[in-house]
Design an enzyme around this catalytic site. Structure first.
Site, short mmCIF file in Angstrom:
data_model
loop_
_atom_site.label_atom_id
_atom_site.label_comp_id
_atom_site.label_asym_id
_atom_site.label_seq_id
_atom_site.Cartn_x
_atom_site.Cartn_y
_atom_site.Cartn_z
CD GLU A 64 42.21 35.65 49.52
OE1 GLU A 64 41.17 36.44 49.80
OE2 GLU A 64 42.17 34.75 48.75
CD GLU A 75 50.70 27.35 44.89
OE1 GLU A 75 50.50 28.53 45.59
OE2 GLU A 75 50.01 26.82 44.25
CB CYS A 115 52.26 29.56 41.49
SG CYS A 115 51.64 30.74 42.76
N1 THU Z 1 45.81 30.54 45.23
C1 THU Z 1 47.04 30.05 45.73
O1 THU Z 1 47.58 30.35 46.89
N2 THU Z 1 47.70 29.29 45.02
C2 THU Z 1 47.37 28.84 43.80
O2 THU Z 1 48.04 28.07 42.98
C3 THU Z 1 45.90 29.20 43.18
C4 THU Z 1 45.13 30.04 44.05
C5 THU Z 1 45.15 31.66 46.22
C6 THU Z 1 45.10 32.85 45.53
C7 THU Z 1 43.82 33.28 46.26
O3 THU Z 1 44.17 33.87 47.28
C8 THU Z 1 42.84 32.19 46.30
O4 THU Z 1 43.70 31.02 46.32
C9 THU Z 1 41.87 32.15 45.28
O5 THU Z 1 42.29 32.23 44.21
#
Ligand code: THU
Length: 160
Positions: A64, A75, A115
């Protein structure tokens, strides 16, 4: 007018113990990858592990940023790392797992729409299906035989 019905077939495993051995190992890699997530804003940690045709495992976790849209999902972190390190090696399987620092994630967490779009690019490129497994912190694991089962009406290079 002619209706168009779209169907996807998914498989639901009641628990990780039901999974084939190689997928259980991939899930373990995804669980470990989850711990490397940098998620100070959402407190939602996601881990991804890919099994490549050359037997290599490539992992990713969500990263993030204070400028929220600059962050990236687990992903895509994983599939872009694989694309950078092994550009011509097909990705056979992907396992995704998620954990929240705020509550127990008991339902399977599917890859987000962005993704799915990124993953299908690689599936089309390799011309071989990529199996996708996703789960929460505990509970059921869902399997799709192909990214296309998660993204019907795909937009790909054939549309251009
Ligand atoms: N997130 C993922 O890593 N993969 C997903 O398919 C859904 C969301 C992450 C993005 C963000 O850092 C956190 O989860 C909350 O949305």
């Amino acid at each position: 007018m002619k209706p168009l019905t779209i169907t996807s077939r998914l498989e639901v495993y009641e628990s990780p113990e039901e999974l084939p051995q190689d997928v259980q190992e991939l899930l373990q890699a995804a669980i470990e990858a989850r711990e490397s997530a940098y998620a100070p804003y959402s407190s939602f940690k996601v881990g991804a592990a890919l099994l490549l045709e050359n037997n290599e495992v490539v992992i990713g976790s969500n990263q993030e940023n204070a400028s929220y849209p600059s962050g990236l999902c687990a992903e895509r972190t994983a599939v872009y790392a694989a694309g950078a390190k092994y550009p011509d090696v097909p990705v056979l399987k992907l396992v995704v797992t998620a954990k929240s620092m705020r509550h127990q994630v008991v339902s399977p967490v599917p890859p987000c729409g962005a993704c799915r779009q990124a993953l299908v690019e690689y599936e089309v490129k390799q011309d071989e299906p990529m199996e996708v497994y996703f789960t929460g912190e505990t509970g059921k694991v869902v399997k799709a035989d192909s990214v296309k089962d998660l993204l019907p009406l795909v937009f790909d290079n054939s549309c251009l």
